[in-house]
Design a protein around this motif. Structure first.
Motif, PDB file in Angstrom:
ATOM      1  N   MET A  73      20.764  31.770  23.223  1.00  0.00           N
ATOM      2  CA  MET A  73      20.132  31.849  21.839  1.00  0.00           C
ATOM      3  C   MET A  73      20.482  32.873  21.054  1.00  0.00           C
ATOM      4  O   MET A  73      20.367  33.033  20.075  1.00  0.00           O
ATOM      5  CB  MET A  73      18.533  31.614  22.366  1.00  0.00           C
ATOM      6  N   SER A  74      20.646  34.102  21.895  1.00  0.00           N
ATOM      7  CA  SER A  74      20.359  35.454  21.035  1.00  0.00           C
ATOM      8  C   SER A  74      22.115  35.595  20.392  1.00  0.00           C
ATOM      9  O   SER A  74      22.391  36.737  19.996  1.00  0.00           O
ATOM     10  CB  SER A  74      20.118  36.548  21.801  1.00  0.00           C
ATOM     11  N   GLY A  75      23.036  34.884  20.860  1.00  0.00           N
ATOM     12  CA  GLY A  75      24.445  35.150  20.725  1.00  0.00           C
ATOM     13  C   GLY A  75      25.265  35.942  21.450  1.00  0.00           C
ATOM     14  O   GLY A  75      26.331  36.316  21.304  1.00  0.00           O
ATOM     15  N   ARG A  76      24.837  36.470  22.532  1.00  0.00           N
ATOM     16  CA  ARG A  76      25.498  37.432  23.368  1.00  0.00           C
ATOM     17  C   ARG A  76      26.476  36.482  24.383  1.00  0.00           C
ATOM     18  O   ARG A  76      27.403  37.134  24.639  1.00  0.00           O
ATOM     19  CB  ARG A  76      24.416  38.202  24.279  1.00  0.00           C
ATOM     20  N   LEU A  77      26.302  35.171  24.619  1.00  0.00           N
ATOM     21  CA  LEU A  77      27.022  34.290  25.113  1.00  0.00           C
ATOM     22  C   LEU A  77      27.426  33.061  24.263  1.00  0.00           C
ATOM     23  O   LEU A  77      26.524  32.641  23.434  1.00  0.00           O
ATOM     24  CB  LEU A  77      26.573  33.957  26.488  1.00  0.00           C
ATOM     25  N   ARG A  78      28.711  32.918  24.168  1.00  0.00           N
ATOM     26  CA  ARG A  78      28.965  31.724  23.225  1.00  0.00           C
ATOM     27  C   ARG A  78      29.803  30.554  24.019  1.00  0.00           C
ATOM     28  O   ARG A  78      30.091  30.666  25.017  1.00  0.00           O
ATOM     29  CB  ARG A  78      29.981  32.320  22.220  1.00  0.00           C
ATOM     30  N   ARG A  79      29.584  29.476  23.285  1.00  0.00           N
ATOM     31  CA  ARG A  79      30.126  28.285  24.049  1.00  0.00           C
ATOM     32  C   ARG A  79      31.584  28.253  23.508  1.00  0.00           C
ATOM     33  O   ARG A  79      31.917  28.826  22.731  1.00  0.00           O
ATOM     34  CB  ARG A  79      29.448  27.056  23.352  1.00  0.00           C
ATOM     35  N   VAL A  90      32.497  28.243   9.651  1.00  0.00           N
ATOM     36  CA  VAL A  90      32.369  27.396   8.506  1.00  0.00           C
ATOM     37  C   VAL A  90      33.548  26.499   8.505  1.00  0.00           C
ATOM     38  O   VAL A  90      33.233  25.070   8.030  1.00  0.00           O
ATOM     39  CB  VAL A  90      32.077  28.196   7.477  1.00  0.00           C
ATOM     40  N   GLU A  91      34.618  26.935   8.459  1.00  0.00           N
ATOM     41  CA  GLU A  91      35.935  25.904   8.254  1.00  0.00           C
ATOM     42  C   GLU A  91      35.960  24.982   9.479  1.00  0.00           C
ATOM     43  O   GLU A  91      36.081  23.876   9.331  1.00  0.00           O
ATOM     44  CB  GLU A  91      36.968  26.915   8.134  1.00  0.00           C
ATOM     45  N   ALA A  92      35.661  25.371  10.801  1.00  0.00           N
ATOM     46  CA  ALA A  92      35.546  24.513  11.912  1.00  0.00           C
ATOM     47  C   ALA A  92      34.477  23.376  11.676  1.00  0.00           C
ATOM     48  O   ALA A  92      34.867  22.326  11.843  1.00  0.00           O
ATOM     49  CB  ALA A  92      35.290  25.397  13.098  1.00  0.00           C
ATOM     50  N   ARG A 128      21.642  26.711  13.519  1.00  0.00           N
ATOM     51  CA  ARG A 128      21.989  26.061  14.759  1.00  0.00           C
ATOM     52  C   ARG A 128      22.605  27.202  15.577  1.00  0.00           C
ATOM     53  O   ARG A 128      23.309  27.043  16.380  1.00  0.00           O
ATOM     54  CB  ARG A 128      22.961  24.808  14.888  1.00  0.00           C
ATOM     55  N   LYS A 129      22.248  28.507  15.180  1.00  0.00           N
ATOM     56  CA  LYS A 129      22.932  29.602  15.995  1.00  0.00           C
ATOM     57  C   LYS A 129      24.361  29.679  16.063  1.00  0.00           C
ATOM     58  O   LYS A 129      24.945  30.235  16.966  1.00  0.00           O
ATOM     59  CB  LYS A 129      21.916  29.648  17.268  1.00  0.00           C
ATOM     60  N   GLY A 130      25.069  29.357  14.949  1.00  0.00           N
ATOM     61  CA  GLY A 130      26.609  29.161  15.060  1.00  0.00           C
ATOM     62  C   GLY A 130      27.399  28.290  15.853  1.00  0.00           C
ATOM     63  O   GLY A 130      28.746  28.267  16.037  1.00  0.00           O
ATOM     64  N   GLU A 131      26.693  27.198  16.401  1.00  0.00           N
ATOM     65  CA  GLU A 131      27.012  26.197  17.175  1.00  0.00           C
ATOM     66  C   GLU A 131      27.506  24.949  16.235  1.00  0.00           C
ATOM     67  O   GLU A 131      26.859  24.459  15.544  1.00  0.00           O
ATOM     68  CB  GLU A 131      26.130  25.614  18.368  1.00  0.00           C
ATOM     69  N   VAL A 132      29.038  24.908  16.313  1.00  0.00           N
ATOM     70  CA  VAL A 132      29.550  23.872  15.419  1.00  0.00           C
ATOM     71  C   VAL A 132      29.127  22.349  15.508  1.00  0.00           C
ATOM     72  O   VAL A 132      28.780  21.850  14.676  1.00  0.00           O
ATOM     73  CB  VAL A 132      30.976  24.329  15.696  1.00  0.00           C
ATOM     74  N   ALA A 136      27.040  20.269  13.027  1.00  0.00           N
ATOM     75  CA  ALA A 136      27.527  18.890  12.432  1.00  0.00           C
ATOM     76  C   ALA A 136      26.626  17.915  12.670  1.00  0.00           C
ATOM     77  O   ALA A 136      26.581  17.122  12.168  1.00  0.00           O
ATOM     78  CB  ALA A 136      28.774  18.747  13.370  1.00  0.00           C
ATOM     79  N   ASP A 137      26.076  17.787  13.923  1.00  0.00           N
ATOM     80  CA  ASP A 137      25.064  16.677  14.264  1.00  0.00           C
ATOM     81  C   ASP A 137      23.987  16.727  13.002  1.00  0.00           C
ATOM     82  O   ASP A 137      23.360  15.728  12.645  1.00  0.00           O
ATOM     83  CB  ASP A 137      24.302  16.768  15.685  1.00  0.00           C
TER      84      ASP A 137
END
Length: 434
Positions: A73-79, A90-92, A128-132, A136-137
């Motif tokens: 949630m805090s962005g320290r780990l990313r998918r 944004v492009e993705a 959505r905290k940067g989750e593409v 998109a959903d």
């Protein structure tokens, strides 16, 4: 008997040639116990106040799953599919929406061509905290809603939605736009304490009130925001903070008896509008000021605060009658009505964007403030704010909500409904953020 780690176990004699240690003194036991309790109390206080997220994460009670969830949630780990750079994300997101058929490959604008598609996608991505994939959903649901609303969809709502009861609704539900704040953002105000619920229910249905809300929002997105952006230096246009709003909720005259009179109409409207705003107009709140809040409202809100993400709390402030200093730090008194400590009587009810639009009507009266807004940063982005996942109230806090509601509020409304009413009002003002 042994009372400390160095003492032999009960029932086990000391080894031959070894002198058994003296029994621990009662004073040392009391001091050790007191120190432990003091440390435990300090830890719990720090955890409750949210002063040390690291201590909370290190608590043995925090499960690994909970700590990982906070990290995501805090962005320290990313998918793996979550780009680190926002421009790349944004492009993705654009490519993913094109692949799904939710966006044309050559689309460059949104909201009737009024806003650049990149600025719109960035708001969904931040929501959505940067989750593409999640963004998109969310965008897909918005596209479907825009196509299916009413008789011709949201893009043509200005043509097919007629609202002849507007004058009566505005008299019974005073709400409208003032001008802009000192940073150039639109200022919107609702006088919820003046709403005549019973009369409003006779004049207009919840369905038509929701459509009127969408109409006003579309005028904001298509006309007002593009006009304000055009007055900014080109390099500062369409930043997230410059497209957000300042919302004022005036609760003077509000009491929980309104809950009984509304027969569910108020909460139904708040919930439906909140759902639309959170799904279709994300990241639009810059600041929310709740003013003239009754003591009961503030007491119940203080108990509901743990359920609200920290990034939202940084935007929300609740005030009693001592609101002028906080309000005037954001909005010049020249751009406020006398009832809010201002000097412009023509703004008492605010203005509707869906009336014949003239940009000058909604700009700062103070030319110096307007010039400063165009030259200075338009707000504070939330890049450095670490969001905290919402926390539910425990049993003890829930009992406190019920108890405070019973003691402080009108007896006509059940405490649980009072808490829902308070949260509903703040959600209505905060729109997508809670």
């Amino acid at each position: 008997m042994g009372c400390c780690a160095s003492a032999p176990s009960a029932g086990r004699p000391a080894a031959a040639g070894q002198t058994a240690p003296p029994p621990a003194s009662l004073l040392s036991i009391v001091v050790s116990t007191s120190s432990f309790r003091s440390a435990r109390s300090s830890f719990r206080s720090a955890s409750t106040a949210g002063e040390s997220e690291r201590d909370v994460a290190a608590s043995p009670r925090a499960s690994l799953a909970a700590r990982l969830r906070r990290s995501f949630m805090s962005g320290r780990l990313r998918r793996p599919d979550q780009p680190k750079d926002e421009g790349a994300a944004v492009e993705a997101l654009r490519r993913e929406l094109v692949r799904r058929g939710a966006l044309e490959d050559d689309a460059t604008a949104w909201h009737g061509g009024a806003q650049p598609i990149g600025a719109v996608l960035r708001r969904f991505l931040r929501a959505r905290k940067g989750e593409v994939a999640a963004a998109a959903d969310m965008f897909e649901r918005q596209v479907e809603w825009r196509r299916s609303l009413g008789d011709g969809g949201v893009d043509s709502i200005e043509r097919w939605f007629d609202f002849p009861e507007k004058a009566s609704v505005r008299e019974l539900y005073p709400a409208g736009y003032f001008r802009t704040c000192k940073q150039g953002r639109p200022v919107y105000c609702e006088r919820l304490g003046r709403v005549d619920i019973e009369a409003l229910a006779k004049v207009c249905s919840v369905d038509r009130l929701v459509l009127y809300h969408v109409l006003e929002y579309e005028f904001l997105m298509r006309h007002h925001l593009p006009e304000l952006q055009a007055r900014l230096p080109e390099e500062k246009r369409w930043e997230v903070s410059s497209t957000q709003t300042v919302t004022i909720l005036d609760l003077a005259g509000l009491h929980f008896g309104n809950l009984k009179k509304s027969k569910g109409m108020a909460l139904d409207y708040f919930r439906r509008v909140k759902d639309i705003d959170s799904d279709c107009y994300p990241e639009m709140l810059g600041r929310l000021l709740v003013i003239n809040a009754p003591f009961a409202f503030r007491a119940i809100w203080s108990l509901l605060r743990p359920m609200v993400p920290r990034e939202t709390l940084s935007k929300v402030s609740i005030h009693g009658t001592d609101f002028e200093k906080a309000l005037h730090s954001l909005v010049s008194p020249a751009d406020l009505p006398p009832s809010l400590g201002g000097s412009d009587e023509s703004l008492e009810l605010g203005t509707c964007l869906s009336d014949e639009y003239h940009a000058e009507t909604h700009l700062c009266a103070d030319e110096e403030s307007a010039d400063a807004a165009s030259q200075s940063p338009t707000g504070t982005d939330d890049d450095d704010t670490q969001p905290v996942p919402p926390r539910s109230l425990g049993r003890r806090a829930t009992k406190m909500v019920v108890k405070v509601g019973s003691m402080l509020a009108s007896p006509v409304a059940a405490p649980a409904a009072q808490a829902a009413f308070v949260r509903g009002i703040v959600e209505h003002g905060a729109q997508h953020d809670i």
